[in-house]
Scaffold this active site. Structure first.
Site, PDB file in Angstrom:
ATOM      1  N   THR A  86      -8.712   1.818  -6.188  1.00  0.00           N
ATOM      2  CA  THR A  86      -8.973   0.945  -6.942  1.00  0.00           C
ATOM      3  C   THR A  86      -8.047   0.788  -8.346  1.00  0.00           C
ATOM      4  O   THR A  86      -7.681   1.627  -8.564  1.00  0.00           O
ATOM      5  CB  THR A  86     -10.512   1.313  -7.528  1.00  0.00           C
ATOM      6  OG1 THR A  86     -11.193   1.153  -6.727  1.00  0.00           O
ATOM      7  CG2 THR A  86     -11.082   0.135  -8.695  1.00  0.00           C
ATOM      8  N   ARG A 135      -6.798   9.553  -8.177  1.00  0.00           N
ATOM      9  CA  ARG A 135      -7.946   9.781  -9.139  1.00  0.00           C
ATOM     10  C   ARG A 135      -9.096   8.654  -8.748  1.00  0.00           C
ATOM     11  O   ARG A 135      -8.616   7.930  -8.129  1.00  0.00           O
ATOM     12  CB  ARG A 135      -7.348   9.408 -10.636  1.00  0.00           C
ATOM     13  CG  ARG A 135      -6.249  10.343 -10.847  1.00  0.00           C
ATOM     14  CD  ARG A 135      -5.684   9.827 -12.167  1.00  0.00           C
ATOM     15  NE  ARG A 135      -4.453  10.918 -12.521  1.00  0.00           N
ATOM     16  CZ  ARG A 135      -3.758  10.699 -13.679  1.00  0.00           C
ATOM     17  NH1 ARG A 135      -4.176   9.429 -14.626  1.00  0.00           N
ATOM     18  NH2 ARG A 135      -2.828  11.588 -14.106  1.00  0.00           N
ATOM     19  N   GLY A 182       0.838  -1.352   0.036  1.00  0.00           N
ATOM     20  CA  GLY A 182      -0.071  -0.023  -0.002  1.00  0.00           C
ATOM     21  C   GLY A 182       0.948   1.168  -0.078  1.00  0.00           C
ATOM     22  O   GLY A 182       1.827   1.358  -0.650  1.00  0.00           O
ATOM     23  N   ALA A 190      -4.843   0.318  -8.211  1.00  0.00           N
ATOM     24  CA  ALA A 190      -3.717   0.979  -7.878  1.00  0.00           C
ATOM     25  C   ALA A 190      -2.694  -0.696  -8.080  1.00  0.00           C
ATOM     26  O   ALA A 190      -1.406  -0.329  -8.712  1.00  0.00           O
ATOM     27  CB  ALA A 190      -3.678   1.223  -6.336  1.00  0.00           C
ATOM     28  N   GLY A 191      -3.136  -1.708  -7.622  1.00  0.00           N
ATOM     29  CA  GLY A 191      -2.265  -3.018  -7.737  1.00  0.00           C
ATOM     30  C   GLY A 191      -2.064  -3.297  -9.006  1.00  0.00           C
ATOM     31  O   GLY A 191      -0.810  -3.644  -9.716  1.00  0.00           O
TER      32      GLY A 191
END
Length: 305
Positions: free
Chosen positions: A250, A287, A223, A252-253
């Site tokens: 949402t 975003r 994270g 990001a990974g």
């Protein structure tokens, strides 16, 4: 140029925002609803393309209107879509409700994703492995039996195979040993290794255990804290997260994974690829949305300067 072949899910995300969740039997008025392409496979393919990579998508869509929209969204990103298969019925759907506190509930309907089988790939994989420079990326949003068989088939040809085991589930050690690389977050690393992964030190221990299983490289994302990289040569890199005003985590990974592989494809060093992926993921969380929040190469490079 080599190609990154993403084999995975395509979903249409239907996101409704509400003040509070309805009680059983209650009807409430929503604030707004957005309909956007998603799915871990498609998100990662878009992240690769926007980060400058050469990518093709393999998966299944339905015969509904969402299938047409999912296909068009990938084509607009210059992603090769010739190996996306039509299945009779509905495309994958994610029905998401987000309340005013930012918490969400998700109903995932696998649709066509759940019908992707090894038979669908009979002609696709032999052609793809002809170029030894090609990279294959998989996740856990199509049937596990299909994913397992793909990994075993590709491994027999010494292909470069990366797995993002999300949603999290136990992965047999004999499958892990066939992987070139594995991407995990804290939850996935905890479930697969049996170790509690909460920080850099525990991530390092989990990565060491996975390397002992036979995988070549491990990346564990933590994270906002950053990420931990370890490979079989005992190279270890910790890349701190970049501070941004987080709006929505949402994708990001998915962005991190796509940007990392795209930068490696372009000849970046491991350390530079990790920095690039970290910057891309930071832009994504600043975003709203899934695919629409994924940054383009020029944005990532500007953020790094």
């Amino acid at each position: 140029m080599s190609r990154i072949m993403v084999i995975g899910s395509l979903n249409m995300d239907i996101v409704s925002r509400v003040e509070n969740y309805p009680l059983p039997g209650e009807t409430i008025k929503g604030i707004k609803t957005d309909v956007n392409p998603g799915g871990k496979g498609a998100n990662q393919a878009v992240a690769i393309a926007r980060a400058g990579g050469n990518v093709s998508m393999v998966g299944a869509i339905g015969t509904d209107v969402f299938g047409d929209q999912l296909l068009e969204a990938l084509q607009q990103e210059n992603i090769e879509t010739n190996n996306i298969i039509r299945k009779e019925g509905t495309s994958g759907l994610a029905v998401i409700t987000v309340d005013s506190k930012g918490s969400n509930s998700i109903i995932l309907l696998e649709g066509a994703n759940g019908l992707l089988s090894m038979d669908d790939l009979t002609d696709i994989l032999p052609e793809a492995i002809k170029d030894p420079a090609n990279i294959f990326l998989l996740q856990n949003e199509v049937p596990w039996e299909t994913t397992k068989n793909i990994i075993e088939s590709l491994s027999a040809s010494n292909a470069s195979i990366y797995l993002n085991p999300a949603p999290a589930q136990h992965i047999p050690t004999e499958i892990i040993s066939k992987l070139t690389g594995i991407f995990l977050n804290e939850i996935e690393a905890t479930i697969i290794t049996g170790l509690s992964v909460i920080d850099q030190e525990s991530a390092s221990a989990a990565a060491e255990k996975l390397i002992a299983y036979g995988v070549t490289e491990v990346i564990i994302t933590l994270g906002e804290k950053g990420s931990l990289y370890r490979d079989f040569r005992e190279h270890v890199y910790f890349t701190p997260g970049r501070k941004v005003n987080a709006m929505d985590t949402t994708a990001a990974g998915d962005t991190f994974i796509g940007a990392y592989l795209a930068s490696k494809q372009q000849g970046y060093s491991i350390e530079a690829s990790l920095e690039y992926a970290t910057a891309a993921a930071a832009l994504t969380v600043s975003r709203e949305g899934a695919q629409k929040s994924i940054p383009y190469q020029e944005e990532i490079l500007q953020f790094l300067t």
